[in-house]
Write a protein that holds these residues in place. Structure first.
Motif, PDB file in Angstrom:
ATOM      1  N   TYR A 151       0.798  -1.226   0.000  1.00  0.00           N
ATOM      2  CA  TYR A 151       0.000   0.000   0.000  1.00  0.00           C
ATOM      3  C   TYR A 151       0.833   1.280   0.000  1.00  0.00           C
ATOM      4  O   TYR A 151       0.277   2.373  -0.053  1.00  0.00           O
ATOM      5  N   GLN A 178      -5.253   5.204   6.051  1.00  0.00           N
ATOM      6  CA  GLN A 178      -5.577   5.599   4.676  1.00  0.00           C
ATOM      7  C   GLN A 178      -5.083   7.021   4.429  1.00  0.00           C
ATOM      8  O   GLN A 178      -4.885   7.783   5.381  1.00  0.00           O
ATOM      9  N   ASP A 237      -5.835  -6.731   4.347  1.00  0.00           N
ATOM     10  CA  ASP A 237      -6.397  -6.298   3.063  1.00  0.00           C
ATOM     11  C   ASP A 237      -7.879  -5.972   3.211  1.00  0.00           C
ATOM     12  O   ASP A 237      -8.361  -4.967   2.681  1.00  0.00           O
ATOM     13  N   GLU A 238      -8.597  -6.802   3.944  1.00  0.00           N
ATOM     14  CA  GLU A 238     -10.020  -6.568   4.206  1.00  0.00           C
ATOM     15  C   GLU A 238     -10.210  -5.241   4.941  1.00  0.00           C
ATOM     16  O   GLU A 238     -11.086  -4.450   4.614  1.00  0.00           O
ATOM     17  N   TYR A 284      -8.178  -2.675   4.986  1.00  0.00           N
ATOM     18  CA  TYR A 284      -7.847  -1.574   4.077  1.00  0.00           C
ATOM     19  C   TYR A 284      -9.062  -1.237   3.214  1.00  0.00           C
ATOM     20  O   TYR A 284      -9.444  -0.080   3.080  1.00  0.00           O
ATOM     21  N   GLU A 285      -9.675  -2.263   2.644  1.00  0.00           N
ATOM     22  CA  GLU A 285     -10.858  -2.057   1.797  1.00  0.00           C
ATOM     23  C   GLU A 285     -12.038  -1.521   2.600  1.00  0.00           C
ATOM     24  O   GLU A 285     -12.788  -0.673   2.121  1.00  0.00           O
ATOM     25  N   LEU A 339     -11.443   2.185   3.216  1.00  0.00           N
ATOM     26  CA  LEU A 339     -10.993   2.979   2.072  1.00  0.00           C
ATOM     27  C   LEU A 339     -11.872   4.196   1.806  1.00  0.00           C
ATOM     28  O   LEU A 339     -11.376   5.286   1.556  1.00  0.00           O
TER      29      LEU A 339
END
Length: 136
Positions: free
Chosen positions: A19, A38, A115-116, A118-119, A122
């Motif tokens: 990222y 983020q 990853d989850e 982060y999404e 987001l």
């Protein structure tokens, strides 16, 4: 992955590589906290160290922990029942799950949850756009 790195160091390197986001250390002298957020300022990963006893587990040794956001509440509830997972520390009301970084949870699973997270964060508005000062 570099040999002799802790799981925490491997996960931090994973986040930085995937990222292009670097950790920020919270300004607490007594804790080893680091957050990844983020560009909007919203946190998606928090790393810290606590004694096992703070989680109702035996022993005085400390353990690295990572907290991440899981959108699916049923999935989060399922994770809480698995070894190595605990309700989001320190606040269970924010939709976060925590995992002990002692080898109980496989590295690949931890990457999946980061990853989850982060999404999941987001498109949420951030609560702070100013970077935190690094501890000295």
């Amino acid at each position: 992955m570099i040999k002799n790195q802790t799981i925490r160091e491997q996960l931090e390197a994973y986040i930085e590589k995937k990222y292009k986001i670097h950790e920020e250390q919270l300004p607490f002298n007594h804790e080893d906290y680091a957050v990844f957020r983020q560009p909007s300022g919203k946190w998606f990963a928090v790393f810290f160290v606590k004694p096992y006893s703070e989680f109702g587990l035996g022993g005085d040794k400390t353990v690295d922990v990572v907290s991440f956001k899981i959108r699916d509440k049923e999935l989060a509830e399922t994770l809480y029942e698995q070894p190595g997972y605990i309700k989001g520390y320190p606040n269970t009301g924010w939709g976060w799950v925590s995992a002990l970084l002692d080898g109980t949870v496989p590295f690949e699973d931890l990457c999946r949850w980061l990853d989850e997270s982060y999404e999941a964060t987001l498109h949420e508005p951030g609560n702070m756009n100013v970077p935190l000062e690094k501890r000295k």
